[in-house]
Design an enzyme around this catalytic site. Sequence first.
Site, PDB file in Angstrom:
ATOM      1  N   CYS A 168       5.608  -7.441  -9.069  1.00  0.00           N
ATOM      2  CA  CYS A 168       5.567  -7.866  -7.669  1.00  0.00           C
ATOM      3  C   CYS A 168       5.366  -9.369  -7.581  1.00  0.00           C
ATOM      4  CB  CYS A 168       4.459  -7.140  -6.915  1.00  0.00           C
ATOM      5  SG  CYS A 168       4.415  -7.578  -5.165  1.00  0.00           S
ATOM      6  N   CYS A 171       3.284 -10.517  -4.640  1.00  0.00           N
ATOM      7  CA  CYS A 171       1.828 -10.339  -4.801  1.00  0.00           C
ATOM      8  C   CYS A 171       1.260 -11.362  -5.776  1.00  0.00           C
ATOM      9  CB  CYS A 171       1.482  -8.965  -5.363  1.00  0.00           C
ATOM     10  SG  CYS A 171       2.494  -7.614  -4.832  1.00  0.00           S
ATOM     11  N   ASP A 172       1.937 -11.573  -6.879  1.00  0.00           N
ATOM     12  CA  ASP A 172       1.312 -12.296  -8.001  1.00  0.00           C
ATOM     13  C   ASP A 172       1.891 -13.679  -8.270  1.00  0.00           C
ATOM     14  OD1 ASP A 172      -0.167 -10.005  -8.417  1.00  0.00           O
ATOM     15  OD2 ASP A 172       1.237  -9.171  -9.874  1.00  0.00           O
TER      16      ASP A 172
END
Length: 350
Positions: A168, A171-172
């Site tokens: 992701c 997200c990261d």
Amino acid sequence: MTEKVVIIGSGPAGWAAAIYTSRANLEPLLFEGAATQENFDIGRPPLGQLAITTEVENYPGFPAGDLSAYLDNSIDEKKRKYMAPHSGEGVSGPELMELMRQQGINFGTRVRTEDIESVDFSEHPFKLTTQGGETIEALSVIVATGARANYLGLESENRFKNMGVSACAVCDGALPRFRDNPLVVVGGGDSAMEESDYLSKFASKVYVVHRRDELRASKIMADRVLENPKIEVKWNSVIDEVLGDDVNGVTAVRIRSSKDESQTEELEAAGYFAAIGHTPNTDFLGGQLEMNEKGYLTWTVPFRTNTSVEGVFAAGDVADDYYRQAITAAGSGCMAALDAERWLAAQGHH
Ligand code: NAP
């Protein structure tokens, strides 16, 4: 005893549904999934995908940094006096999930740390069978079992999860370890395009490794990538191994030509992002709810969480292959709770 609401799943959608249904005095029973190694290995642990990520910086209300200092120093004194003291440094995925879980329990949600193995939606009350073989009867069900990211299945991918391996980018991708470093994305669909384009904002260079000589992605998204000077597509290539060590995590990725297996190349990289699709967690439903062509549950009433079976609602990533964010999952969990509450009320159950 027949349950009024059973919630299956324990990510943001499940807990939001639990918080709202318990506050509506529906005494929900939530199955959070079994804490087995198998569930962790396949990316389906209790508390969902956030339980296997690190920092969360994009969940509204939890800015990164020292929350307590922020509240003490930056909030106007007049507002401050209405706030309880806080402490802590931002929030991590597992922390956020534990907080949601606690919030659900505080309002009376009963939690079972077990999987639901199968369901029978052909009769009402519905019947749910636990992995221990117990049958639970329910007037309404909220399915919030999420989706799991697909990985290639290499042992080295598993070894470096949270140490440079992710599925992701949104997200990261902004984490310090990825900044100003080369990164590798595997896949040739819209997700791979979106992730590599997003990562190119932080990375020094992004390699897209794709097994064919043609992208699956939509033309507009493919063009954006092909025109991006920071992105290089490695055509006809597969991932051979993610390389690294226990101190630094991922340091390189070895790729192999899909045309000539003897040809390998090592790409220096601080991160490896799998973007080869997601799989919604629907096996236990035995095909009893309508799904779209990609296997995600469909909402049968526009802007409502109704499924094809009256009294069964779906929330979060199990019914969403598009947004896939913690905040959208939590939002739809709330919607499913309100939908279930109103449906039960219409049936005369309060
Ligand atoms: P996808 O379209 O199924 O693409 C998966 C990609 O991964 C394909 O290029 C596939 O290669 C590759 N792949 C699959 N298994 C592989 C393996 N074992 N080894 C190597 N490569 C493998 O999945 P997605 O990109 O996640 O997209 C899912 C859906 O969401 C799509 O409908 C997409 O349009 C949508 N989406 C939309 C947006 C947007 O509009 N902003 C963003 C993201 C996703 P092959 O091409 O060779 O099969």
